[in-house]
Design a protein around this motif. Sequence first.
Motif, short mmCIF file in Angstrom:
data_model
loop_
_atom_site.label_atom_id
_atom_site.label_comp_id
_atom_site.label_asym_id
_atom_site.label_seq_id
_atom_site.Cartn_x
_atom_site.Cartn_y
_atom_site.Cartn_z
N ALA A 76 38.54 47.81 113.10
CA ALA A 76 38.53 46.38 113.41
C ALA A 76 39.75 45.77 112.73
O ALA A 76 40.15 46.21 111.65
CB ALA A 76 37.25 45.72 112.89
N ASN A 77 40.35 44.80 113.38
CA ASN A 77 41.52 44.10 112.83
C ASN A 77 42.67 45.05 112.50
O ASN A 77 43.31 44.91 111.46
CB ASN A 77 41.12 43.28 111.59
CG ASN A 77 39.94 42.39 111.84
OD1 ASN A 77 39.87 41.73 112.87
ND2 ASN A 77 39.00 42.38 110.92
N LYS A 78 42.92 45.98 113.38
CA LYS A 78 43.94 47.01 113.14
C LYS A 78 45.29 46.37 112.81
O LYS A 78 45.77 45.49 113.51
CB LYS A 78 44.08 47.90 114.37
CG LYS A 78 45.02 49.07 114.15
CD LYS A 78 45.06 49.99 115.35
CE LYS A 78 45.99 51.14 115.07
NZ LYS A 78 46.04 52.05 116.20
N GLU A 134 46.06 44.46 110.39
CA GLU A 134 45.96 43.19 109.66
C GLU A 134 45.60 43.47 108.19
O GLU A 134 45.17 44.56 107.84
CB GLU A 134 44.89 42.29 110.28
CG GLU A 134 45.11 41.98 111.76
CD GLU A 134 46.34 41.15 112.01
OE1 GLU A 134 46.66 40.27 111.18
OE2 GLU A 134 47.00 41.38 113.04
N TYR A 135 45.74 42.46 107.35
CA TYR A 135 45.40 42.62 105.94
C TYR A 135 43.91 42.96 105.75
O TYR A 135 43.53 43.57 104.77
CB TYR A 135 45.76 41.37 105.13
CG TYR A 135 44.80 40.23 105.32
CD1 TYR A 135 43.75 40.03 104.44
CD2 TYR A 135 44.92 39.36 106.41
CE1 TYR A 135 42.84 39.01 104.64
CE2 TYR A 135 44.02 38.34 106.61
CZ TYR A 135 42.98 38.16 105.71
OH TYR A 135 42.09 37.15 105.91
N ASN A 136 43.08 42.54 106.69
CA ASN A 136 41.64 42.80 106.60
C ASN A 136 41.18 43.91 107.55
O ASN A 136 40.04 43.93 107.97
CB ASN A 136 40.86 41.51 106.85
CG ASN A 136 41.10 40.94 108.24
OD1 ASN A 136 42.08 41.26 108.89
ND2 ASN A 136 40.20 40.08 108.68
N GLU A 137 42.08 44.85 107.84
CA GLU A 137 41.70 45.99 108.67
C GLU A 137 40.50 46.69 108.05
O GLU A 137 40.40 46.81 106.83
CB GLU A 137 42.86 46.98 108.78
CG GLU A 137 42.54 48.19 109.61
CD GLU A 137 43.73 49.14 109.79
OE1 GLU A 137 43.53 50.34 109.59
OE2 GLU A 137 44.83 48.66 110.13
N HIS A 138 39.59 47.13 108.92
CA HIS A 138 38.41 47.83 108.43
C HIS A 138 38.13 49.03 109.32
O HIS A 138 38.27 48.96 110.54
CB HIS A 138 37.20 46.88 108.41
CG HIS A 138 36.02 47.45 107.71
ND1 HIS A 138 36.09 48.05 106.48
CD2 HIS A 138 34.72 47.53 108.08
CE1 HIS A 138 34.90 48.46 106.12
NE2 HIS A 138 34.04 48.16 107.07
N TYR A 167 32.45 42.30 112.63
CA TYR A 167 33.67 42.94 113.11
C TYR A 167 33.64 43.17 114.61
O TYR A 167 32.58 43.41 115.18
CB TYR A 167 33.87 44.29 112.41
CG TYR A 167 34.08 44.19 110.92
CD1 TYR A 167 35.31 43.81 110.40
CD2 TYR A 167 33.05 44.47 110.03
CE1 TYR A 167 35.50 43.71 109.03
CE2 TYR A 167 33.23 44.37 108.66
CZ TYR A 167 34.46 44.00 108.17
OH TYR A 167 34.66 43.90 106.82
N ASP A 168 34.82 43.15 115.21
CA ASP A 168 35.00 43.48 116.62
C ASP A 168 35.65 44.87 116.65
O ASP A 168 36.86 45.01 116.44
CB ASP A 168 35.90 42.44 117.30
CG ASP A 168 36.13 42.73 118.76
OD1 ASP A 168 35.29 43.44 119.38
OD2 ASP A 168 37.15 42.26 119.31
N TRP A 169 34.85 45.89 116.89
CA TRP A 169 35.29 47.27 116.75
C TRP A 169 36.06 47.76 117.96
O TRP A 169 35.72 47.46 119.09
CB TRP A 169 34.09 48.18 116.50
CG TRP A 169 33.45 47.86 115.20
CD1 TRP A 169 32.32 47.12 114.99
CD2 TRP A 169 33.94 48.22 113.90
NE1 TRP A 169 32.06 47.01 113.65
CE2 TRP A 169 33.04 47.67 112.95
CE3 TRP A 169 35.03 48.93 113.45
CZ2 TRP A 169 33.21 47.83 111.58
CZ3 TRP A 169 35.20 49.09 112.08
CH2 TRP A 169 34.30 48.55 111.16
N LYS A 170 37.09 48.57 117.69
CA LYS A 170 37.91 49.22 118.71
C LYS A 170 37.96 50.72 118.37
O LYS A 170 37.83 51.12 117.23
CB LYS A 170 39.34 48.67 118.72
CG LYS A 170 39.44 47.16 118.82
CD LYS A 170 39.08 46.67 120.19
CE LYS A 170 39.27 45.16 120.27
NZ LYS A 170 38.41 44.51 121.18
#
Length: 187
Positions: free
Chosen positions: A132-134, A136-140, A178-181
Motif C-alpha cells: 500500500a502507498n508504494k 511513499e513515506y508511509n509505504e506498507h 490501506y488500499d492494497w496492490k
Amino acid sequence: MRYSIFLLAFIGLTFLGCSVKYEHINLNSKNELIVTKQDIQIQKRIEELSLNIQHLSKSVSPKDANDIAYKTTYYAMHLANDYALVAPALFQNYLVNQKKKERGLCYHWVTDILKYLENSDYKTLGIYKVVANKGEYNEHNAISITAFYETFDKGILLDAWRDSGKLFFIPIQEDSIYDWKLRKKIQ
C-alpha cells in the motif's frame, strides 16, 4: 512532516515504548518452531485464522490452512524476539531508521515470514506480497493468502508489523486503513 515523526518518536520513547518478548517461542537447529507453552488465546487466534482461510474456497485444504495459520502466527512472535521488538510499531520503525535496531520494518516482517514459508508446499493456497502507498513515506507491506487460483484481492491479509508481532489478519477487502496492490505473486 519530520517534526511530526520526531514528536511521535519522542512520545513513544518517553511514554509508550515497551519491549515485546515471547519467551515460549524458539526455533530448533532444523529451523522448526518450538512452542514450550500453549496459550489459549493464541490457539483461538490460530483456529480463527485457519477457518478464515478455509472459508475462502471449498478447494482450500484444512491441512494447508492449519499449517500456514500456525506457522505465520508463531513465526511472527519469534521474529518479535529476534528483532528485539519495541512497541508500538512506529517506534520500532523510528529505531530502525535511526540505526538503533537492525530490523522490524514492515518489509522485514514480510521478507522473513515468506523466507520461513518457502519450503512449505501448499497445494491449495496462493501467497502474495502486497503493498500500500508504494514509494511513499508511509509505504506498507504485508502478505495475502488466497485459494490457489484466486487473485490477491480475494484473500486474507496477514500483517505482523501492525500489532508488533501479534499477527493481524482480516479479509483484505475489509481493511479500511490501506488500499492494497499486488507487489509479487509468491506461490
